[in-house]
Design an enzyme around this catalytic site. Structure first.
Site, PDB file in Angstrom:
ATOM      1  N   ARG A 103       0.853  -1.194   0.000  1.00  0.00           N
ATOM      2  CA  ARG A 103       0.000   0.000   0.000  1.00  0.00           C
ATOM      3  C   ARG A 103       0.881   1.234   0.000  1.00  0.00           C
ATOM      4  O   ARG A 103       1.786   1.350   0.825  1.00  0.00           O
ATOM      5  CB  ARG A 103      -0.850   0.060   1.277  1.00  0.00           C
ATOM      6  CG  ARG A 103      -1.967  -0.878   1.345  1.00  0.00           C
ATOM      7  CD  ARG A 103      -3.005  -0.476   2.355  1.00  0.00           C
ATOM      8  NE  ARG A 103      -2.525   0.018   3.634  1.00  0.00           N
ATOM      9  CZ  ARG A 103      -3.313   0.436   4.601  1.00  0.00           C
ATOM     10  NH1 ARG A 103      -4.622   0.438   4.437  1.00  0.00           N
ATOM     11  NH2 ARG A 103      -2.842   0.868   5.738  1.00  0.00           N
ATOM     12  N   THR A 107      -1.677   7.499  -0.654  1.00  0.00           N
ATOM     13  CA  THR A 107      -2.911   7.226  -1.413  1.00  0.00           C
ATOM     14  C   THR A 107      -3.621   5.973  -0.922  1.00  0.00           C
ATOM     15  O   THR A 107      -4.793   5.768  -1.228  1.00  0.00           O
ATOM     16  CB  THR A 107      -2.597   7.016  -2.905  1.00  0.00           C
ATOM     17  OG1 THR A 107      -1.770   5.837  -3.025  1.00  0.00           O
ATOM     18  CG2 THR A 107      -1.868   8.208  -3.495  1.00  0.00           C
ATOM     19  N   ASP A 199       0.344  -2.773  12.338  1.00  0.00           N
ATOM     20  CA  ASP A 199       0.843  -3.173  11.023  1.00  0.00           C
ATOM     21  C   ASP A 199       1.288  -4.630  11.098  1.00  0.00           C
ATOM     22  O   ASP A 199       2.291  -4.954  11.739  1.00  0.00           O
ATOM     23  CB  ASP A 199       2.010  -2.262  10.632  1.00  0.00           C
ATOM     24  CG  ASP A 199       2.459  -2.523   9.194  1.00  0.00           C
ATOM     25  OD1 ASP A 199       2.736  -3.695   8.862  1.00  0.00           O
ATOM     26  OD2 ASP A 199       2.527  -1.569   8.412  1.00  0.00           O
ATOM     27  N   ASP A 202       4.904  -5.476   9.958  1.00  0.00           N
ATOM     28  CA  ASP A 202       5.914  -4.979  10.902  1.00  0.00           C
ATOM     29  C   ASP A 202       5.941  -5.824  12.171  1.00  0.00           C
ATOM     30  O   ASP A 202       7.002  -6.133  12.703  1.00  0.00           O
ATOM     31  CB  ASP A 202       5.628  -3.519  11.277  1.00  0.00           C
ATOM     32  CG  ASP A 202       5.933  -2.564  10.129  1.00  0.00           C
ATOM     33  OD1 ASP A 202       6.331  -3.052   9.052  1.00  0.00           O
ATOM     34  OD2 ASP A 202       5.769  -1.345  10.320  1.00  0.00           O
TER      35      ASP A 202
HETATM   36  C1  PRP Z   1      -0.990  -4.719   4.629  1.00  0.00           C
HETATM   37  C2  PRP Z   1      -1.731  -6.025   4.837  1.00  0.00           C
HETATM   38  C3  PRP Z   1      -2.604  -6.111   3.614  1.00  0.00           C
HETATM   39  C4  PRP Z   1      -2.912  -4.666   3.338  1.00  0.00           C
HETATM   40  C5  PRP Z   1      -4.319  -4.379   3.744  1.00  0.00           C
HETATM   41  O1  PRP Z   1       0.037  -4.886   3.736  1.00  0.00           O
HETATM   42  O2  PRP Z   1      -0.868  -7.110   4.982  1.00  0.00           O
HETATM   43  O3  PRP Z   1      -1.967  -6.713   2.505  1.00  0.00           O
HETATM   44  O4  PRP Z   1      -2.010  -3.882   4.123  1.00  0.00           O
HETATM   45  O5  PRP Z   1      -4.642  -3.062   3.477  1.00  0.00           O
HETATM   46  P1  PRP Z   1      -5.746  -2.650   2.406  1.00  0.00           P
HETATM   47  O6  PRP Z   1      -6.915  -3.528   2.629  1.00  0.00           O
HETATM   48  O7  PRP Z   1      -6.002  -1.217   2.733  1.00  0.00           O
HETATM   49  O8  PRP Z   1      -5.166  -2.811   1.026  1.00  0.00           O
HETATM   50  P2  PRP Z   1       1.098  -3.736   3.369  1.00  0.00           P
HETATM   51  O9  PRP Z   1       0.729  -3.107   2.058  1.00  0.00           O
HETATM   52  O10 PRP Z   1       1.284  -2.813   4.517  1.00  0.00           O
HETATM   53  O11 PRP Z   1       2.394  -4.569   3.081  1.00  0.00           O
HETATM   54  P3  PRP Z   1       3.204  -5.535   4.066  1.00  0.00           P
HETATM   55  O12 PRP Z   1       2.378  -6.771   4.262  1.00  0.00           O
HETATM   56  O13 PRP Z   1       4.453  -5.795   3.304  1.00  0.00           O
HETATM   57  O14 PRP Z   1       3.451  -4.795   5.358  1.00  0.00           O
HETATM   58  N1  URA Z   2      -2.390  -3.177   7.083  1.00  0.00           N
HETATM   59  C1  URA Z   2      -2.049  -3.602   8.331  1.00  0.00           C
HETATM   60  O1  URA Z   2      -1.075  -4.342   8.489  1.00  0.00           O
HETATM   61  N2  URA Z   2      -2.794  -3.186   9.363  1.00  0.00           N
HETATM   62  C2  URA Z   2      -3.849  -2.395   9.213  1.00  0.00           C
HETATM   63  O2  URA Z   2      -4.493  -2.056  10.211  1.00  0.00           O
HETATM   64  C3  URA Z   2      -4.187  -1.963   7.915  1.00  0.00           C
HETATM   65  C4  URA Z   2      -3.444  -2.372   6.871  1.00  0.00           C
END
Ligand code: PRP
Ligand code: URA
Length: 207
Positions: A103, A107, A199, A202
């Site tokens: 993400r 945006t 997150d 993380d």
């Molecule tokens: C997080 C999570 C989902 C997404 C959800 O991933 O693991 O894939 O956000 O958010 P959304 O429904 O608003 O799209 P992120 O993009 O932070 O990547 P990561 O898993 O590498 O931390």
């Molecule tokens: N991605 C995450 O990991 N946590 C949230 O709460 C939203 C998006």
């Protein structure tokens, strides 16, 4: 909510609460996320198609079943990786595809950085795995790709879902069954689920 199964099993809810707790460190977070993923899988695969099969026990013929379709697991990177290993232990012959999505912070749009799926998903049961369903942008992007590859039998397993994300997925993929342990309150101004668990990527990887 139609098409959404909230898994209220006490073990799922117990583990979800440990994951929500800010004191849970990455090592424990990884273990508990794995445990809850396998518990959720039981519910998520309950409606898998089976076909009858006869075998012989050492004593007599027995009627049974086998899965109608092979399984493809599709974790969304990174956080989906935290649910993959334990699910693979339950379906060890599953194939695994990967979708890398990130993400954008401002945006909140999900951008692809990796795609690796079987070219034709039509014969398979596909399980899309992502612990967080927030705005729904990532799930919809992943599901668009899976649909482009011909998938006909897909379900989404997300530990925590926001109402906004569920609505978005329902709009774009109305027939996609969603399995979650919780439908939380809402998103905050940065697109994080409240109360959520922070997150997920993380917390899993300690970054
Ligand atoms: C997080 C999570 C989902 C997404 C959800 O991933 O693991 O894939 O956000 O958010 P959304 O429904 O608003 O799209 P992120 O993009 O932070 O990547 P990561 O898993 O590498 O931390
Ligand atoms: N991605 C995450 O990991 N946590 C949230 O709460 C939203 C998006």
């Amino acid at each position: 909510m139609k098409g959404v199964t909230v898994i209220r099993h006490p073990l799922v809810q117990h583990n979800l609460t440990r994951l929500r707790d800010h004191r849970t460190r990455p090592q424990e977070f990884r273990r508990v996320l794995g445990e809850v993923a396998s518990l959720m899988l039981y519910e998520a695969t309950r409606s898998f198609a089976v076909r009858p099969l006869s075998v012989r026990t050492p004593l007599a013929p027995a009627r049974g079943f086998q899965l109608e379709r092979e399984v493809v697991l599709v974790p969304v990177l990174r956080a989906g990786l935290g649910m993959l290993d334990s699910i693979l232990q339950l379906i060890p012959n599953a194939r695994v595809g990967f979708i890398g999505l990130k993400r954008e912070e401002t945006t909140l749009r999900a951008m692809f950085y990796h795609k690796s799926l079987p070219a034709d998903l039509s014969p398979f049961e596909v399980i899309l795995i992502d612990p967080m369903l927030a705005t729904g942008g990532s799930a919809v992007a992943a599901m668009d790709l899976i649909a482009e590859n011909g998938a006909r039998h897909v379900r989404l397993v997300s530990l925590v879902a926001a109402p906004e994300g569920i609505r978005r997925v329902r709009l774009d993929h109305p027939k996609l069954p969603i399995f979650t342990a919780a439908i939380d309150k809402k998103l905050n101004e940065k697109g994080y689920i409240l109360p959520g668990l922070g997150d997920a990527g993380d917390r899993l990887f300690g970054v």
